[in-house]
Design a protein around this motif. Sequence first.
Motif, short mmCIF file in Angstrom:
data_model
loop_
_atom_site.label_atom_id
_atom_site.label_comp_id
_atom_site.label_asym_id
_atom_site.label_seq_id
_atom_site.Cartn_x
_atom_site.Cartn_y
_atom_site.Cartn_z
N SER A 34 0.83 -1.21 0.00
CA SER A 34 0.00 0.00 0.00
C SER A 34 0.86 1.26 0.00
CB SER A 34 -0.91 0.01 1.24
OG SER A 34 -0.12 0.19 2.40
N GLY A 35 0.23 2.38 -0.28
CA GLY A 35 0.93 3.66 -0.22
C GLY A 35 1.42 3.96 1.18
N GLY A 36 0.66 3.53 2.19
CA GLY A 36 1.07 3.72 3.57
C GLY A 36 2.34 2.97 3.92
N VAL A 37 2.43 1.74 3.43
CA VAL A 37 3.64 0.94 3.67
C VAL A 37 4.83 1.57 2.94
CG1 VAL A 37 4.73 -1.30 3.22
CG2 VAL A 37 2.40 -1.21 4.09
N ALA A 38 4.61 2.03 1.71
CA ALA A 38 5.69 2.68 0.96
C ALA A 38 6.17 3.93 1.68
CB ALA A 38 5.20 3.03 -0.44
N ALA A 39 5.24 4.72 2.22
CA ALA A 39 5.60 5.93 2.97
C ALA A 39 6.40 5.56 4.21
CB ALA A 39 4.35 6.71 3.33
N LYS A 40 5.99 4.51 4.90
CA LYS A 40 6.70 4.07 6.11
C LYS A 40 8.13 3.63 5.76
CE LYS A 40 4.14 2.11 9.05
NZ LYS A 40 3.27 1.21 9.81
N LEU A 89 17.25 -12.97 -24.86
CA LEU A 89 17.86 -14.00 -25.71
C LEU A 89 18.87 -13.40 -26.70
CD1 LEU A 89 14.75 -16.21 -26.49
CD2 LEU A 89 16.57 -16.66 -24.84
N MET A 90 19.77 -12.59 -26.18
CA MET A 90 20.86 -11.98 -26.95
C MET A 90 20.38 -11.00 -28.01
SD MET A 90 23.59 -15.15 -27.18
CE MET A 90 22.86 -15.81 -28.64
N VAL A 91 19.15 -10.52 -27.90
CA VAL A 91 18.62 -9.52 -28.82
C VAL A 91 18.27 -8.28 -27.99
CG1 VAL A 91 16.77 -8.97 -30.43
CG2 VAL A 91 17.69 -11.29 -30.35
N GLN A 92 18.77 -7.13 -28.41
CA GLN A 92 18.47 -5.89 -27.70
C GLN A 92 17.13 -5.35 -28.21
OE1 GLN A 92 20.42 -4.87 -25.30
NE2 GLN A 92 19.61 -2.89 -24.83
N LEU A 93 16.11 -5.38 -27.35
CA LEU A 93 14.78 -4.93 -27.74
C LEU A 93 14.57 -3.48 -27.31
CD1 LEU A 93 12.74 -8.07 -26.71
CD2 LEU A 93 13.46 -7.42 -28.99
N PRO A 94 13.65 -2.77 -27.95
CA PRO A 94 13.35 -1.40 -27.53
C PRO A 94 12.86 -1.36 -26.08
CG PRO A 94 12.28 -1.92 -29.61
CD PRO A 94 12.86 -3.19 -29.09
N SER A 95 13.03 -0.23 -25.43
CA SER A 95 12.71 -0.13 -24.01
C SER A 95 11.23 -0.34 -23.71
CB SER A 95 13.17 1.22 -23.46
OG SER A 95 12.53 2.26 -24.14
N TRP A 96 10.33 -0.11 -24.66
CA TRP A 96 8.92 -0.30 -24.37
C TRP A 96 8.56 -1.77 -24.20
CZ3 TRP A 96 6.53 -2.83 -28.43
CH2 TRP A 96 7.09 -2.66 -29.68
N PHE A 97 9.49 -2.70 -24.54
CA PHE A 97 9.27 -4.12 -24.26
C PHE A 97 9.53 -4.44 -22.79
CE2 PHE A 97 9.58 -4.98 -28.85
CZ PHE A 97 8.54 -5.89 -28.96
N CYS A 98 10.25 -3.58 -22.11
CA CYS A 98 10.61 -3.85 -20.72
C CYS A 98 10.43 -2.60 -19.88
CB CYS A 98 12.04 -4.36 -20.63
SG CYS A 98 13.20 -3.38 -21.60
N PRO A 99 9.19 -2.22 -19.60
CA PRO A 99 8.95 -1.00 -18.82
C PRO A 99 9.46 -1.15 -17.40
CG PRO A 99 6.93 -2.25 -19.06
CD PRO A 99 7.96 -2.93 -19.92
N PRO A 100 9.74 -0.03 -16.73
CA PRO A 100 10.18 -0.10 -15.34
C PRO A 100 9.05 -0.65 -14.46
CG PRO A 100 9.75 2.17 -15.98
CD PRO A 100 9.63 1.34 -17.21
N PRO A 101 9.42 -1.26 -13.33
CA PRO A 101 8.38 -1.84 -12.47
C PRO A 101 7.51 -0.75 -11.84
CG PRO A 101 10.53 -1.95 -11.40
CD PRO A 101 10.76 -1.47 -12.80
N PRO A 102 6.26 -1.08 -11.52
CA PRO A 102 5.38 -0.09 -10.88
C PRO A 102 5.97 0.35 -9.55
CG PRO A 102 4.40 -2.28 -10.83
CD PRO A 102 5.62 -2.38 -11.67
N ALA A 103 5.72 1.61 -9.20
CA ALA A 103 6.34 2.16 -7.99
C ALA A 103 5.42 3.15 -7.30
CB ALA A 103 7.65 2.84 -8.35
N TRP A 104 5.66 3.32 -6.03
CA TRP A 104 5.06 4.40 -5.25
C TRP A 104 6.08 5.52 -5.19
CZ3 TRP A 104 0.15 4.72 -3.79
CH2 TRP A 104 -0.59 3.54 -3.69
N ALA A 105 5.66 6.73 -5.54
CA ALA A 105 6.51 7.91 -5.40
C ALA A 105 6.15 8.56 -4.07
CB ALA A 105 6.28 8.87 -6.55
N VAL A 106 7.13 8.71 -3.19
CA VAL A 106 6.89 9.25 -1.85
C VAL A 106 7.71 10.52 -1.69
CG1 VAL A 106 6.99 8.78 0.62
CG2 VAL A 106 6.56 6.90 -0.97
N GLU A 107 7.03 11.60 -1.40
CA GLU A 107 7.67 12.91 -1.23
C GLU A 107 7.60 13.28 0.26
OE1 GLU A 107 7.07 17.36 -3.10
OE2 GLU A 107 5.94 15.68 -3.93
#
Length: 141
Positions: A34-40, A89-107
């Motif tokens: 949860s966002g609360g856990v991420a904030a903690k 498999l030894m092929v460099q694919l465009p970055s949209w094939f491997c998006p960054p993992p979902p995240a909580w942004a905590v300010e």
Amino acid sequence: MRRMVLAVLAACMLFAVGAWALRLVVTATGPSISGGVAAKLALQKVAQEHPEVKGFAVVRTHYEPVPWTVRDSRGTMQYSESTSGCPILMVQLPSWFCPPPPAWAVELTAPPQGQWVHYEGFFLVDAKTGRIGSESFSSSN
């Protein structure tokens, strides 16, 4: 020989598309923490790294399902994913094939103390594992 090369390329593309689709499904299921856990977690991290600063509070926590760029509450870019692609498999694919993992942004912010008036922290917490992937801290007058 040519058929074999084409078959291998086709298999690689099918694998890549399958991996991409699986990633979308996993991302669409939402965060595991949860966002609360991420904030903690962010508050614990800043307390460990800056024990001299007291009174940090959460300003904002928001979920980023695919955090290519993340902005703070003032609209300032705090994080930008900069991968140029991903190897599968030894092929460099465009970055949209491997998006960054979902995240909580905590300010975070802390009250004035010592010689500094402004204390700010910004953390990206992996929404699946709770691992802090990116962090920044600043103090100013």
